[in-house]
Write a protein that holds these residues in place. Structure first.
Motif, PDB file in Angstrom:
ATOM      1  N   ASP A  43      43.485   9.774  43.491  1.00 34.52           N
ATOM      2  CA  ASP A  43      43.368  11.011  44.283  1.00 34.52           C
ATOM      3  C   ASP A  43      43.216  12.248  43.387  1.00 34.52           C
ATOM      4  OD1 ASP A  43      46.023  10.408  43.528  1.00 34.52           O
ATOM      5  OD2 ASP A  43      46.890  11.651  45.110  1.00 34.52           O
ATOM      6  N   HIS A  44      43.377  12.093  42.086  1.00 32.66           N
ATOM      7  CA  HIS A  44      43.261  13.226  41.156  1.00 32.66           C
ATOM      8  C   HIS A  44      42.058  13.082  40.226  1.00 32.66           C
ATOM      9  CE1 HIS A  44      47.278  14.892  42.175  1.00 32.66           C
ATOM     10  NE2 HIS A  44      47.462  13.636  42.551  1.00 32.66           N
ATOM     11  N   HIS A 302      50.788  18.955  48.172  1.00 27.15           N
ATOM     12  CA  HIS A 302      50.779  17.755  49.007  1.00 27.15           C
ATOM     13  C   HIS A 302      52.184  17.185  49.147  1.00 27.15           C
ATOM     14  CE1 HIS A 302      50.303  16.235  44.888  1.00 27.15           C
ATOM     15  NE2 HIS A 302      50.499  14.991  45.265  1.00 27.15           N
ATOM     16  N   GLU A 332      45.995   6.141  45.378  1.00 26.75           N
ATOM     17  CA  GLU A 332      46.955   5.859  44.316  1.00 26.75           C
ATOM     18  C   GLU A 332      46.988   4.352  44.047  1.00 26.75           C
ATOM     19  OE1 GLU A 332      50.064   7.968  43.142  1.00 26.75           O
ATOM     20  OE2 GLU A 332      48.659   9.607  43.376  1.00 26.75           O
TER      21      GLU A 332
END
Ligand SMILES: [Zn+2]
Ligand SMILES: [Zn+2]
Length: 335
Positions: A43-44, A302, A332
């Motif tokens: 997600d990053h 988040h 993740e």
């Protein structure tokens, strides 16, 4: 265009967090020219950016997940100038190579934390508080119910479960996220109890950790001739309910995750055991990091965003939220 000194140093755009003064994004979710990456979770760290900047410690894990990318690396604490903005990366204690991004421009300092945990972990550099005017924080476990026991106590619980299963001739199957959690478990369990067998998705990340100099016990693949009835098997959550598990015959299963703190989470997933182990800060950890940043302004990205913003405002801080695409559990877990 001259940057407007009154504008926020980092703002939220449809591509992701953006520093206009330096013309770069942080962990963007749509393709951009220049991406500063906090860590290699899905997600990053996404595919498709022109150029990536991350820590040297994240080099192998980023490439294991994203393939051949155009990557510039910095050591922790090493500053770089991007368009007149001073950028440096500081340990976030979350997974191997994870960083908080410190941005300084005309005397104003912002820190974007990505994901972090404050307890030390032998598989990554320990979290370092960084002072800032504005701290951009996660809040994955930002409710008072989330308080972790020390990891050593959780590892003792896992060892006891594994030993009892081995004595009974039963395989122990432990589900954990393939990147980060699985390696932390490897480094923490007592490898003398029996062989440790890893799913291919976990083993790929183990290789990247070992290549980065992190010491992990020996691991085997399911095809290796080891005593499966004494083995601890580490597999990603996506392996649950798949034919891959049939080879182990009778087994006991468990899941290591911060979510196991929730009463009923283990039962609902019909697991034998739930072990509460997280790579995110618990409620006291989040409070400590925010306090030690000395920031007067905090932006929540988040997790439990609304309760955290409310709590921060009650503490007299100026708090608000960025609506981001972080915190996607599937991203993740993706290996
Ligand atoms: Zn993460
Ligand atoms: Zn995340």
């Amino acid at each position: 265009m001259e940057p407007n000194p009154s504008a926020d140093l980092v703002r939220n755009t449809e591509r992701g967090l953006y520093c206009a003064a330096g013309d770069f994004h942080i962990d963007p979710w749509r393709p951009v020219t220049r991406a500063v990456i906090t860590h290699a979770h899905g997600d990053h760290a996404r595919r498709g950016h022109g150029r990536y900047l991350a820590t040297r410690a994240s080099d192998a894990v980023l490439r294991a997940r994203l393939g051949d990318i155009s990557l510039d690396v910095l050591d922790y604490g090493e500053p770089i100038d991007i368009g007149g903005v001073r950028v440096s990366l500081h340990p976030a204690g979350h997974v191997l190579g994870s960083a908080q991004v410190r941005i300084e421009h005309r005397g104003e300092v912002w820190v974007v934390s990505g994901d972090y945990k404050v307890e030390s972990d032998p598989t990554c550099a320990v979290f370092e508080p960084v002072r800032a005017h504005t701290f951009v924080t996660e809040s994955t476990f930002g409710l008072p119910v989330y308080r972790w026991h020390r990891a050593s106590r959780v590892f003792a619980e896992i060892d006891a479960w594994w030993s009892a299963n081995a004595a009974a001739g039963r395989t122990s199957v432990l589900f954990a996220y393939a990147f980060g959690k699985a390696q932390r478990l490897l480094a923490g369990v007592d490898a003398s109890i029996g062989p440790i067998v890893c799913h291919g998705a976990v083993e790929a990340l183990n290789a990247a950790y070992r290549a980065s100099g992190v010491s992990l016990p020996a691991t085997a693949r399911v095809t290796d001739p080891v005593a499966m009835d004494r083995a601890l098997v580490l597999a990603p959550p996506s392996a649950r309910g798949t034919p891959w598990l049939r080879r182990f015959g009778e087994y006991s299963d468990g899941f290591a995750s911060g979510w196991m703190r929730l009463r009923g989470a283990r039962r609902r997933q019909s697991l034998d055991r739930g072990f509460v182990l997280s790579d995110h800060a618990d409620w006291p950890g989040l409070q400590m990091a925010i306090r030690e940043s000395a920031a007067q302004r905090v932006i929540v990205t988040h997790g439990y965003v609304a309760p955290m913003v409310r709590w921060l405002n009650e503490q007299g801080l100026q708090a608000n939220a960025f609506a981001t695409e972080f915190g996607d559990e599937a991203a993740e877990a993706e290996s």
